[in-house]
Write a protein that holds these residues in place. Sequence first.
Motif, mmCIF file in Angstrom:
data_model
loop_
_atom_site.group_PDB
_atom_site.id
_atom_site.type_symbol
_atom_site.label_atom_id
_atom_site.label_comp_id
_atom_site.label_asym_id
_atom_site.label_seq_id
_atom_site.Cartn_x
_atom_site.Cartn_y
_atom_site.Cartn_z
ATOM 1 N N LEU A 6 0.857 -1.187 0.000
ATOM 2 C CA LEU A 6 0.000 0.000 0.000
ATOM 3 C C LEU A 6 0.890 1.234 0.000
ATOM 4 O O LEU A 6 1.731 1.399 0.891
ATOM 5 C CB LEU A 6 -0.898 0.001 1.236
ATOM 6 C CG LEU A 6 -1.723 1.278 1.463
ATOM 7 C CD1 LEU A 6 -2.740 1.464 0.339
ATOM 8 C CD2 LEU A 6 -2.398 1.242 2.817
ATOM 9 N N VAL A 7 0.736 2.083 -0.997
ATOM 10 C CA VAL A 7 1.474 3.340 -1.068
ATOM 11 C C VAL A 7 0.552 4.447 -0.569
ATOM 12 O O VAL A 7 -0.548 4.637 -1.094
ATOM 13 C CB VAL A 7 1.943 3.650 -2.498
ATOM 14 C CG1 VAL A 7 2.677 4.997 -2.541
ATOM 15 C CG2 VAL A 7 2.847 2.531 -3.014
ATOM 16 N N VAL A 8 0.991 5.153 0.468
ATOM 17 C CA VAL A 8 0.197 6.225 1.051
ATOM 18 C C VAL A 8 0.828 7.559 0.667
ATOM 19 O O VAL A 8 2.018 7.781 0.912
ATOM 20 C CB VAL A 8 0.107 6.087 2.586
ATOM 21 C CG1 VAL A 8 -0.703 7.229 3.181
ATOM 22 C CG2 VAL A 8 -0.504 4.737 2.958
ATOM 23 N N ALA A 9 0.028 8.429 0.051
ATOM 24 C CA ALA A 9 0.555 9.721 -0.400
ATOM 25 C C ALA A 9 -0.583 10.724 -0.484
ATOM 26 O O ALA A 9 -1.748 10.352 -0.618
ATOM 27 C CB ALA A 9 1.234 9.577 -1.758
ATOM 28 N N GLU A 10 -0.220 11.990 -0.401
ATOM 29 C CA GLU A 10 -1.186 13.056 -0.627
ATOM 30 C C GLU A 10 -1.348 13.242 -2.137
ATOM 31 O O GLU A 10 -0.372 13.421 -2.857
ATOM 32 C CB GLU A 10 -0.697 14.357 0.005
ATOM 33 C CG GLU A 10 -0.600 14.330 1.517
ATOM 34 C CD GLU A 10 -1.941 14.521 2.203
ATOM 35 O OE1 GLU A 10 -2.985 14.466 1.511
ATOM 36 O OE2 GLU A 10 -1.944 14.709 3.436
ATOM 37 N N SER A 14 2.338 10.289 -6.830
ATOM 38 C CA SER A 14 3.459 9.423 -6.447
ATOM 39 C C SER A 14 3.886 8.523 -7.601
ATOM 40 O O SER A 14 3.055 7.923 -8.292
ATOM 41 C CB SER A 14 3.073 8.573 -5.238
ATOM 42 O OG SER A 14 4.134 7.696 -4.905
ATOM 43 N N VAL A 15 5.213 8.424 -7.784
ATOM 44 C CA VAL A 15 5.761 7.531 -8.816
ATOM 45 C C VAL A 15 6.041 6.138 -8.263
ATOM 46 O O VAL A 15 6.413 5.233 -9.011
ATOM 47 C CB VAL A 15 7.062 8.117 -9.406
ATOM 48 C CG1 VAL A 15 6.797 9.477 -10.019
ATOM 49 C CG2 VAL A 15 8.164 8.210 -8.342
ATOM 50 N N LEU A 16 5.881 5.968 -6.945
ATOM 51 C CA LEU A 16 6.267 4.703 -6.316
ATOM 52 C C LEU A 16 5.437 3.507 -6.787
ATOM 53 O O LEU A 16 6.001 2.419 -6.975
ATOM 54 C CB LEU A 16 6.201 4.840 -4.792
ATOM 55 C CG LEU A 16 7.170 5.875 -4.199
ATOM 56 C CD1 LEU A 16 6.964 5.984 -2.694
ATOM 57 C CD2 LEU A 16 8.608 5.503 -4.514
ATOM 58 N N PRO A 17 4.112 3.624 -6.984
ATOM 59 C CA PRO A 17 3.359 2.451 -7.461
ATOM 60 C C PRO A 17 3.892 1.904 -8.781
ATOM 61 O O PRO A 17 4.024 0.691 -8.951
ATOM 62 C CB PRO A 17 1.928 2.984 -7.601
ATOM 63 C CG PRO A 17 1.844 4.082 -6.599
ATOM 64 C CD PRO A 17 3.194 4.738 -6.651
ATOM 65 N N GLY A 18 4.200 2.805 -9.713
ATOM 66 C CA GLY A 18 4.728 2.358 -10.995
ATOM 67 C C GLY A 18 6.082 1.690 -10.855
ATOM 68 O O GLY A 18 6.363 0.680 -11.511
ATOM 69 N N MET A 19 6.937 2.243 -9.983
ATOM 70 C CA MET A 19 8.255 1.663 -9.750
ATOM 71 C C MET A 19 8.140 0.244 -9.197
ATOM 72 O O MET A 19 8.857 -0.674 -9.619
ATOM 73 C CB MET A 19 9.046 2.540 -8.786
ATOM 74 C CG MET A 19 10.453 2.055 -8.483
ATOM 75 S SD MET A 19 11.276 3.078 -7.221
ATOM 76 C CE MET A 19 11.316 4.661 -8.089
ATOM 77 N N ALA A 24 7.098 -6.463 -10.046
ATOM 78 C CA ALA A 24 6.101 -7.510 -9.807
ATOM 79 C C ALA A 24 5.381 -7.407 -8.469
ATOM 80 O O ALA A 24 4.848 -8.391 -7.968
ATOM 81 C CB ALA A 24 6.735 -8.904 -9.955
ATOM 82 N N PHE A 25 5.349 -6.215 -7.895
ATOM 83 C CA PHE A 25 4.555 -5.996 -6.696
ATOM 84 C C PHE A 25 3.129 -5.595 -7.089
ATOM 85 O O PHE A 25 2.928 -4.859 -8.060
ATOM 86 C CB PHE A 25 5.142 -4.866 -5.836
ATOM 87 C CG PHE A 25 6.366 -5.241 -5.056
ATOM 88 C CD1 PHE A 25 6.262 -5.756 -3.774
ATOM 89 C CD2 PHE A 25 7.625 -5.075 -5.615
ATOM 90 C CE1 PHE A 25 7.389 -6.088 -3.052
ATOM 91 C CE2 PHE A 25 8.764 -5.409 -4.899
ATOM 92 C CZ PHE A 25 8.644 -5.921 -3.614
ATOM 93 N N LYS A 26 2.166 -6.070 -6.335
ATOM 94 C CA LYS A 26 0.806 -5.537 -6.434
ATOM 95 C C LYS A 26 0.772 -4.273 -5.582
ATOM 96 O O LYS A 26 1.228 -4.271 -4.443
ATOM 97 C CB LYS A 26 -0.203 -6.549 -5.898
ATOM 98 C CG LYS A 26 -1.618 -6.006 -5.769
ATOM 99 C CD LYS A 26 -2.515 -7.008 -5.081
ATOM 100 C CE LYS A 26 -3.880 -6.400 -4.783
ATOM 101 N NZ LYS A 26 -4.759 -7.349 -4.038
ATOM 102 N N THR A 27 0.244 -3.179 -6.113
ATOM 103 C CA THR A 27 0.248 -1.920 -5.374
ATOM 104 C C THR A 27 -1.135 -1.275 -5.386
ATOM 105 O O THR A 27 -1.950 -1.524 -6.276
ATOM 106 C CB THR A 27 1.254 -0.910 -5.968
ATOM 107 O OG1 THR A 27 0.870 -0.579 -7.298
ATOM 108 C CG2 THR A 27 2.658 -1.474 -5.956
ATOM 109 N N LEU A 28 -1.362 -0.450 -4.384
ATOM 110 C CA LEU A 28 -2.576 0.350 -4.297
ATOM 111 C C LEU A 28 -2.175 1.693 -3.710
ATOM 112 O O LEU A 28 -1.412 1.745 -2.742
ATOM 113 C CB LEU A 28 -3.619 -0.324 -3.416
ATOM 114 C CG LEU A 28 -4.955 0.409 -3.259
ATOM 115 C CD1 LEU A 28 -5.700 0.414 -4.606
ATOM 116 C CD2 LEU A 28 -5.821 -0.271 -2.201
#
Length: 220
Positions: A6-10, A14-19, A24-28
């Motif tokens: 889980l990526v938490v951001a305002e 955020s570029v972190l989900p794409g990275m 091969a991580f599932k992200t939200l």
Amino acid sequence: MSGWVLVVAEGQASVLPGMLAEQAFKTLLGPPTRDTMELVRRERPDAILIDCVPPMVSLLDFCRLVKSDLYVAETPVVMVTADPNCRRQAMTAGADDFMTPPFDAHILPTRLRALMRFKQTIDAATLREVPVREAGDVALVPHILIVEDDELARDRLVAHIEAASWRASDVGDADACLAMALGGDVDLIIVSLDLSRDASGHGAFELVTRLRGTAETRLL
């Protein structure tokens, strides 16, 4: 799949989900709100990545909220910020790790996987009964050695380990780590990737190479 984060951001910048998706991580991606906290309790992500951009108050509060909830407190939380002065705030808020961009695209996934493996180990330990000796003797519990020269980060790791009723020791350099590991009373070693290099120029990766290249410590 490497696990889900889980990526938490305002906002949605955020570029972190794409990275992480590339690794091969599932992200939200979610904001630092009560609804997101309910999602954490319901879905139990493998790790939480907080993308800290000013103002950081709500993001730090979200970290505190996770770490104060007994149901999900052991979920690894990593805070990412370009502000190096944020490190102490992040650790005080309860973060398990801290990264300052820019960093190699492979470093973040590697650290997340290490934190996930550690959580899985802790979870497995709490699900089984640990045999003990006679009263007054040392409990037959795993002994974890932490190699970290940042005192605040080291204290947080020790607290997490001892909360699970495991034994924890900590050292701040490679030579002390090798000495303890060769003593034979160590089951697991956690080495900080940010470990300062010694006088010979050796850091975290060189320490792991030495541990793997020594017969007595190869299987740790």
